[in-house]
Design a protein around this motif. Structure first.
Motif, mmCIF file in Angstrom:
data_model
loop_
_atom_site.group_PDB
_atom_site.id
_atom_site.type_symbol
_atom_site.label_atom_id
_atom_site.label_comp_id
_atom_site.label_asym_id
_atom_site.label_seq_id
_atom_site.Cartn_x
_atom_site.Cartn_y
_atom_site.Cartn_z
ATOM 1 N N GLY A 98 40.092 33.452 69.675
ATOM 2 C CA GLY A 98 39.206 33.000 70.739
ATOM 3 C C GLY A 98 39.868 33.054 72.097
ATOM 4 O O GLY A 98 40.755 33.858 72.341
ATOM 5 N N GLY A 99 39.432 32.190 73.002
ATOM 6 C CA GLY A 99 39.978 32.129 74.351
ATOM 7 C C GLY A 99 38.973 32.630 75.379
ATOM 8 O O GLY A 99 37.791 32.800 75.095
ATOM 9 N N TRP A 100 39.451 32.857 76.588
ATOM 10 C CA TRP A 100 38.591 33.304 77.683
ATOM 11 C C TRP A 100 38.453 34.811 77.642
ATOM 12 O O TRP A 100 39.443 35.520 77.568
ATOM 13 C CB TRP A 100 39.170 32.866 79.025
ATOM 14 N N ARG A 101 37.217 35.273 77.709
ATOM 15 C CA ARG A 101 36.958 36.707 77.704
ATOM 16 C C ARG A 101 36.023 37.063 78.848
ATOM 17 O O ARG A 101 35.095 36.327 79.153
ATOM 18 C CB ARG A 101 36.327 37.125 76.377
ATOM 19 N N ARG A 102 36.315 38.202 79.460
ATOM 20 C CA ARG A 102 35.463 38.686 80.555
ATOM 21 C C ARG A 102 34.057 38.937 80.054
ATOM 22 O O ARG A 102 33.844 39.187 78.891
ATOM 23 C CB ARG A 102 36.008 39.985 81.118
ATOM 24 N N GLY A 103 33.108 38.905 80.965
ATOM 25 C CA GLY A 103 31.753 39.239 80.566
ATOM 26 C C GLY A 103 30.753 38.149 80.857
ATOM 27 O O GLY A 103 29.818 37.944 80.113
ATOM 28 N N ASP A 104 30.925 37.424 81.944
ATOM 29 C CA ASP A 104 29.976 36.399 82.344
ATOM 30 C C ASP A 104 29.795 36.534 83.851
ATOM 31 O O ASP A 104 30.355 35.777 84.629
ATOM 32 C CB ASP A 104 30.500 35.011 81.964
ATOM 33 N N ARG A 105 29.019 37.535 84.256
ATOM 34 C CA ARG A 105 28.895 37.870 85.675
ATOM 35 C C ARG A 105 28.339 36.736 86.526
ATOM 36 O O ARG A 105 28.721 36.574 87.669
ATOM 37 C CB ARG A 105 28.016 39.116 85.841
ATOM 38 N N ASP A 106 27.400 35.944 85.981
ATOM 39 C CA ASP A 106 26.791 34.906 86.820
ATOM 40 C C ASP A 106 27.472 33.545 86.672
ATOM 41 O O ASP A 106 27.079 32.582 87.295
ATOM 42 C CB ASP A 106 25.289 34.797 86.557
ATOM 43 N N GLY A 107 28.511 33.444 85.848
ATOM 44 C CA GLY A 107 29.283 32.210 85.750
ATOM 45 C C GLY A 107 28.571 31.055 85.085
ATOM 46 O O GLY A 107 28.927 29.902 85.300
ATOM 47 N N ASP A 108 27.570 31.336 84.247
ATOM 48 C CA ASP A 108 26.836 30.247 83.600
ATOM 49 C C ASP A 108 27.402 29.873 82.237
ATOM 50 O O ASP A 108 26.884 28.999 81.570
ATOM 51 C CB ASP A 108 25.354 30.599 83.479
ATOM 52 N N GLY A 109 28.469 30.561 81.782
ATOM 53 C CA GLY A 109 29.060 30.254 80.483
ATOM 54 C C GLY A 109 28.440 31.002 79.331
ATOM 55 O O GLY A 109 28.885 30.867 78.198
ATOM 56 N N VAL A 110 27.398 31.798 79.597
ATOM 57 C CA VAL A 110 26.749 32.584 78.552
ATOM 58 C C VAL A 110 27.231 34.028 78.684
ATOM 59 O O VAL A 110 27.076 34.626 79.744
ATOM 60 C CB VAL A 110 25.203 32.525 78.674
ATOM 61 N N PRO A 111 27.853 34.605 77.629
ATOM 62 C CA PRO A 111 28.330 35.982 77.734
ATOM 63 C C PRO A 111 27.194 36.945 78.070
ATOM 64 O O PRO A 111 26.071 36.776 77.605
ATOM 65 C CB PRO A 111 28.896 36.290 76.349
ATOM 66 N N ASN A 112 27.494 37.948 78.872
ATOM 67 C CA ASN A 112 26.466 38.907 79.304
ATOM 68 C C ASN A 112 25.733 39.548 78.128
ATOM 69 O O ASN A 112 24.536 39.818 78.218
ATOM 70 C CB ASN A 112 27.096 40.007 80.157
ATOM 71 N N ARG A 113 26.433 39.815 77.023
ATOM 72 C CA ARG A 113 25.795 40.512 75.895
ATOM 73 C C ARG A 113 24.667 39.711 75.260
ATOM 74 O O ARG A 113 23.808 40.271 74.605
ATOM 75 C CB ARG A 113 26.837 40.911 74.866
ATOM 76 N N VAL A 114 24.640 38.384 75.454
ATOM 77 C CA VAL A 114 23.569 37.568 74.881
ATOM 78 C C VAL A 114 22.739 36.876 75.952
ATOM 79 O O VAL A 114 21.850 36.098 75.632
ATOM 80 C CB VAL A 114 24.118 36.522 73.886
ATOM 81 N N ASP A 115 23.027 37.144 77.221
ATOM 82 C CA ASP A 115 22.341 36.508 78.340
ATOM 83 C C ASP A 115 21.117 37.332 78.724
ATOM 84 O O ASP A 115 21.227 38.520 79.011
ATOM 85 C CB ASP A 115 23.297 36.406 79.526
ATOM 86 N N ALA A 116 19.939 36.712 78.730
ATOM 87 C CA ALA A 116 18.708 37.424 79.086
ATOM 88 C C ALA A 116 18.716 37.832 80.559
ATOM 89 O O ALA A 116 18.133 38.834 80.932
ATOM 90 C CB ALA A 116 17.485 36.558 78.782
ATOM 91 N N ARG A 117 19.367 37.054 81.413
ATOM 92 C CA ARG A 117 19.446 37.351 82.852
ATOM 93 C C ARG A 117 20.900 37.214 83.306
ATOM 94 O O ARG A 117 21.273 36.236 83.931
ATOM 95 C CB ARG A 117 18.522 36.406 83.604
ATOM 96 N N PRO A 118 21.769 38.220 83.008
ATOM 97 C CA PRO A 118 23.207 38.079 83.257
ATOM 98 C C PRO A 118 23.621 38.099 84.724
ATOM 99 O O PRO A 118 24.751 37.789 85.028
ATOM 100 C CB PRO A 118 23.808 39.261 82.520
#
Length: 124
Positions: A98-118
């Motif tokens: 685990g740990g911190w991984r890139r991929g949350d462009r809007d900073g809401d804590g939801v990874p872009n791959r599962v975010d409906a509005r990244p």
């Protein structure tokens, strides 16, 4: 007689140092042949602004499992926290650290791959 001694020596050499592996690392993934214990129940403290709760998990120390307590991690803009977790794989139990991984462009804590509005920085 020489053949027998050579065969015995070859057998000893081929098995010398052979120890059944209890765990091995494949890249950043740890593989253990025995299942981890059930997760312990932890009381999650009240939310803290600017922090992410990292839940506790069972870690393999090379000989046995040991519990690592949950703790607060400072939030990182542009990253999403992934908790450590064990999964049963083809070679045994695999731990993703685990740990911190890139991929949350809007900073809401939801990874872009599962975010409906990244790209929405104005989420509530």
């Amino acid at each position: 007689m020489k053949r027998i001694l050579c065969a015995a020596a070859a057998a000893l050499i081929s098995t010398a140092g052979f120890v059944p592996a209890q765990a091995f690392a494949a890249g950043d993934v740890l593989v253990v042949h025995t299942a981890p214990p059930a997760p312990r129940h932890e009381n999650v403290p009240a939310a803290r602004r600017g922090y992410e709760w990292a839940p506790g998990y069972w870690n393999w120390n090379g000989h046995r499992y040991s519990w690592v307590k949950g703790h607060w991690e400072r939030a990182r803009k542009g990253y999403a926290y992934h908790r450590p977790e064990w999964r049963q794989g083809p070679n045994g139990w695999e731990m993703d650290r685990g740990g911190w991984r890139r991929g949350d462009r809007d900073g809401d804590g939801v990874p872009n791959r599962v975010d409906a509005r990244p790209n929405n920085p104005n989420r509530s």
